[in-house]
Scaffold this motif. Sequence first.
Motif, PDB file in Angstrom:
ATOM      1  N   LYS A 410       0.825  -1.098  -0.067  1.00 59.63           N
ATOM      2  CA  LYS A 410      -0.048   0.045  -0.111  1.00 59.63           C
ATOM      3  C   LYS A 410       0.856   1.250   0.093  1.00 59.63           C
ATOM      4  N   ALA A 411       1.854   1.354   0.719  1.00 62.99           N
ATOM      5  CA  ALA A 411       2.762   2.317   0.810  1.00 62.99           C
ATOM      6  C   ALA A 411       3.599   2.668  -0.759  1.00 62.99           C
ATOM      7  N   PHE A 412       3.759   1.663  -1.320  1.00 58.54           N
ATOM      8  CA  PHE A 412       4.235   1.711  -2.773  1.00 58.54           C
ATOM      9  C   PHE A 412       3.054   2.211  -3.727  1.00 58.54           C
ATOM     10  N   SER A 413       1.744   1.895  -3.632  1.00 54.97           N
ATOM     11  CA  SER A 413       0.681   2.497  -4.165  1.00 54.97           C
ATOM     12  C   SER A 413       0.851   4.111  -3.957  1.00 54.97           C
ATOM     13  N   MET A 414       0.936   4.317  -2.706  1.00 56.43           N
ATOM     14  CA  MET A 414       0.976   5.708  -2.322  1.00 56.43           C
ATOM     15  C   MET A 414       1.819   6.579  -3.142  1.00 56.43           C
ATOM     16  N   ILE A 415       3.150   6.030  -2.981  1.00 59.12           N
ATOM     17  CA  ILE A 415       4.190   6.777  -3.500  1.00 59.12           C
ATOM     18  C   ILE A 415       4.059   6.747  -5.073  1.00 59.12           C
ATOM     19  N   ALA A 416       3.458   5.881  -5.740  1.00 59.56           N
ATOM     20  CA  ALA A 416       3.492   5.843  -7.314  1.00 59.56           C
ATOM     21  C   ALA A 416       2.179   6.786  -7.471  1.00 59.56           C
ATOM     22  N   PHE A 417       1.422   6.873  -6.880  1.00 58.24           N
ATOM     23  CA  PHE A 417       0.318   7.927  -7.057  1.00 58.24           C
ATOM     24  C   PHE A 417       0.587   9.373  -7.029  1.00 58.24           C
ATOM     25  N   MET A 418       1.553   9.557  -5.933  1.00 63.91           N
ATOM     26  CA  MET A 418       2.013  10.988  -5.456  1.00 63.91           C
ATOM     27  C   MET A 418       3.109  11.249  -6.648  1.00 63.91           C
ATOM     28  N   THR A 419       3.820  10.225  -6.991  1.00 69.24           N
ATOM     29  CA  THR A 419       4.537  10.524  -8.445  1.00 69.24           C
ATOM     30  C   THR A 419       3.955  10.866  -9.546  1.00 69.24           C
ATOM     31  N   ALA A 420       3.015  10.079  -9.811  1.00 72.71           N
ATOM     32  CA  ALA A 420       2.200  10.695 -11.055  1.00 72.71           C
ATOM     33  C   ALA A 420       1.586  12.062 -10.870  1.00 72.71           C
ATOM     34  N   TYR A 421       1.106  12.372  -9.734  1.00 74.32           N
ATOM     35  CA  TYR A 421       0.603  13.605  -9.395  1.00 74.32           C
ATOM     36  C   TYR A 421       1.695  14.805  -9.759  1.00 74.32           C
ATOM     37  N   ARG A 422       2.980  14.716  -9.340  1.00 77.75           N
ATOM     38  CA  ARG A 422       4.024  15.465  -9.366  1.00 77.75           C
ATOM     39  C   ARG A 422       4.392  15.544 -10.991  1.00 77.75           C
ATOM     40  N   LEU A 423       4.454  14.585 -11.673  1.00 79.03           N
ATOM     41  CA  LEU A 423       4.870  14.412 -12.924  1.00 79.03           C
ATOM     42  C   LEU A 423       3.841  14.901 -13.982  1.00 79.03           C
ATOM     43  N   TYR A 424       2.545  14.995 -13.639  1.00 74.98           N
ATOM     44  CA  TYR A 424       1.501  15.369 -14.463  1.00 74.98           C
ATOM     45  C   TYR A 424       1.670  17.094 -14.538  1.00 74.98           C
ATOM     46  N   LYS A 425       1.271  17.417 -16.045  1.00 70.48           N
ATOM     47  CA  LYS A 425       1.541  19.138 -16.405  1.00 70.48           C
ATOM     48  C   LYS A 425      -0.037  18.999 -16.976  1.00 70.48           C
ATOM     49  N   LEU A 426      -0.585  20.076 -16.851  1.00 77.56           N
ATOM     50  CA  LEU A 426      -1.813  20.647 -17.478  1.00 77.56           C
ATOM     51  C   LEU A 426      -1.568  20.867 -19.045  1.00 77.56           C
ATOM     52  N   PRO A 427      -2.272  20.650 -19.628  1.00 75.89           N
ATOM     53  CA  PRO A 427      -1.917  21.228 -21.510  1.00 75.89           C
ATOM     54  C   PRO A 427      -1.535  22.643 -21.361  1.00 75.89           C
ATOM     55  N   VAL A 428      -0.299  22.998 -22.123  1.00 73.29           N
ATOM     56  CA  VAL A 428       0.087  24.306 -22.260  1.00 73.29           C
ATOM     57  C   VAL A 428      -1.056  25.313 -22.898  1.00 73.29           C
ATOM     58  N   ASP A 429      -1.679  24.793 -23.816  1.00 71.51           N
ATOM     59  CA  ASP A 429      -2.996  25.843 -24.125  1.00 71.51           C
ATOM     60  C   ASP A 429      -3.788  24.881 -24.802  1.00 71.51           C
ATOM     61  N   MET A 430      -5.097  25.150 -24.872  1.00 70.64           N
ATOM     62  CA  MET A 430      -5.996  24.328 -25.552  1.00 70.64           C
ATOM     63  C   MET A 430      -6.648  25.170 -26.685  1.00 70.64           C
ATOM     64  N   LYS A 431      -6.933  24.382 -27.981  1.00 74.12           N
ATOM     65  CA  LYS A 431      -7.649  25.409 -28.927  1.00 74.12           C
ATOM     66  C   LYS A 431      -9.372  24.666 -28.856  1.00 74.12           C
ATOM     67  N   VAL A 432     -10.122  25.501 -28.708  1.00 75.54           N
ATOM     68  CA  VAL A 432     -11.401  25.213 -28.480  1.00 75.54           C
ATOM     69  C   VAL A 432     -12.009  26.143 -29.419  1.00 75.54           C
ATOM     70  N   ARG A 433     -13.163  25.081 -30.092  1.00 75.27           N
ATOM     71  CA  ARG A 433     -13.956  25.789 -31.179  1.00 75.27           C
ATOM     72  C   ARG A 433     -15.376  26.045 -30.728  1.00 75.27           C
ATOM     73  N   TYR A 434     -15.912  27.054 -30.757  1.00 76.47           N
ATOM     74  CA  TYR A 434     -17.237  27.283 -30.280  1.00 76.47           C
ATOM     75  C   TYR A 434     -18.081  27.660 -31.540  1.00 76.47           C
ATOM     76  N   SER A 435     -19.025  26.533 -31.424  1.00 73.35           N
ATOM     77  CA  SER A 435     -19.854  26.923 -32.909  1.00 73.35           C
ATOM     78  C   SER A 435     -21.386  27.346 -32.430  1.00 73.35           C
ATOM     79  N   VAL A 436     -21.893  28.481 -32.963  1.00 71.62           N
ATOM     80  CA  VAL A 436     -23.108  28.995 -32.999  1.00 71.62           C
ATOM     81  C   VAL A 436     -23.560  29.191 -34.457  1.00 71.62           C
TER      82      VAL A 436
END
Length: 466
Positions: A410-436
Motif C-alpha cells: 500500500k505504501a508503494f501505491s501511495m508513492i506511485a500515485f504521488m509521483t504521477a501527481y507531481r509528474l502530470y502537467k496541465l496542457p500548455v494551451d487548448m484550442k477550443v472551437r465554439y459553434s453558434v
Amino acid sequence: MTGVMYAFATLGPALGYIIGGQMLNVYVDFNRVDSSRVSITPEDPRWVGAWWVSFLVGSSAFLMIAVPISMYGVELPTAKTVRETRVSEMHGDDGTYISSLAGHSRSLRNLPIALLQIIRIPPFLPIALAGASEGIITSGFATFMPKYIQNQFGVTAGWASMLTGFMVVPGAAGGQFTGGYIAKKLQLKVQGCLRVAIIACIICLIMAAALWTKCKFDRIAGITLPYSNRTNDNLPELITECNSHCGCNTEFYEPVCDKTSKIQYFSPCHAGCDTMSSDGKFYSQCTCVPVDPITNSSTVAVGKCESDCHLLYIFLPFIFILIFLTFMPSPPVVSATLRCIHESQRTTGIGLKWLIVRLLGTVPGPIFFGAVIDSTCVIWRENCSEKASCWIYNNSNMSRNFFILFIVVKAFSMIAFMTAYRLYKLPVDMKVRYSVGSAEVTVVESPSEHDAISSHDVLADKSLVI
C-alpha cells in the motif's frame, strides 16, 4: 456512470463468494456418495466442500450471457456527442501531439512505436505500477481472505467464504460507486482524481492495524504447550513417551479435545487413545490425557475445543472499511489514466495498463500471499516424508506477515500515485472551437481557464469541441 459500472462489476464476484460459500457446506462428492454416510462435518479440517459446482454453474452462465453481449454495437449512440464535448486534459498537450502521430498507421508493425509513446507520458507508468500494487492486494485478499478468517477466528470454510462475500458486496461495490460519484460531483480533473487515490491510501495505511486482530492460538499439546508427562527432549514435538508406541504421523488431522483441561490433541493417536465410543464421538483410555478425578477416566471428544473468542465481529467492520477505501479510487484513477493519454491512443493505453497490472499485480498477488501463509505453518501434512499441505498455522505470525505485506504494497501505491501527481502537467494551451449556428470561432484557453471549463457549462446553443 463509471462508478455505477464498477459497482456492478464488483457485485458479481461478491455474490460468487456468498453462493460459493454455501456450496462449501455440501460434501464434494455428494453426487456419488450418500452424504448421510459421511462421518465428518464442515467443522472438521478434513472436510472438502463441493467447490466444483460453482465452476460448472459459472461457465454455463458465461456461455448464455455471451450471446446477447455479442449483439451490442461498437459504441453507444451518445459516444460521439461525449467525444465532441470533451475538453483535452492530456499531459502537457501543446497542440503538436497529433502531428507527431502522422504517418503512423494502426498496423501491428507500428504497435511498438505506439507503446513507447504511451510509456513516455510521465504520469502513465506510475499510475500503472500503482494499479499493479493494488492488484496484488485485491487478488491476494480475494483468494486468501476466507482462509485467513477461517484460521484466525476458528470458523468453517463455508462461513468464512460467506463473511468475505458479505464484506465485499457493500465494501467494493459501494467504494467504487462512491469514487465515481465524487469524481463526477466535484468535476475532478486528473490531479483531483489522483488526490482521491492518495488520500484513500493514507487512510488504508492507518486502518491496516485491524489485521492485528486475532484470537488466541489454540492450546494444542506438543505445539503450543508441551505434554505434561514429557521427559525425553530428543523425540519430535508431537511424540512423547505416552504415545510413542502408537506410530502416530501427521498425514491425517483428526483433532480431539480434553473438555476438562481445554487442551487439544492433533489426533486420537497423539492423545494415546485406545478405545472409540460406539457413536464415534469420544475416545477413552487415553494415556496422554490426565485422568478426570470425577469420572476417574481419561476421555477426549472428537473435534476442536470450542473457542470463546468473539473478535471476529470487531475485525469485520474494519476490514469492510479497508475494502471500501481500496476500491474507491478505482473509477477516478481510470478516468485520470484516460485523460492524460491522447484520445487516439486510449484503447492501446488501457490495454497496456492492464497488461502491467495483470503481469505485475493480479497474477503474482496470490503467490505472494500464499507464500506468506505457508511461512506461518506449524504442522505440515506429511506424505512419504514430504510436505504436502498445512494443517495448523501460527495465528500471531500470520497477522504480522499479512500486516507487513499490506503496509509495504500500500505504501508503494501511495508513492506511485504521488509521483504521477507531481509528474502530470496541465496542457500548455487548448484550442477550443465554439459553434453558434453556422459560425465557428476558435479560441486558445489558458490552463487556469481550462480548470474552470466543463462540458456541463456549455450553453444549449453552443458546442465545445477540441
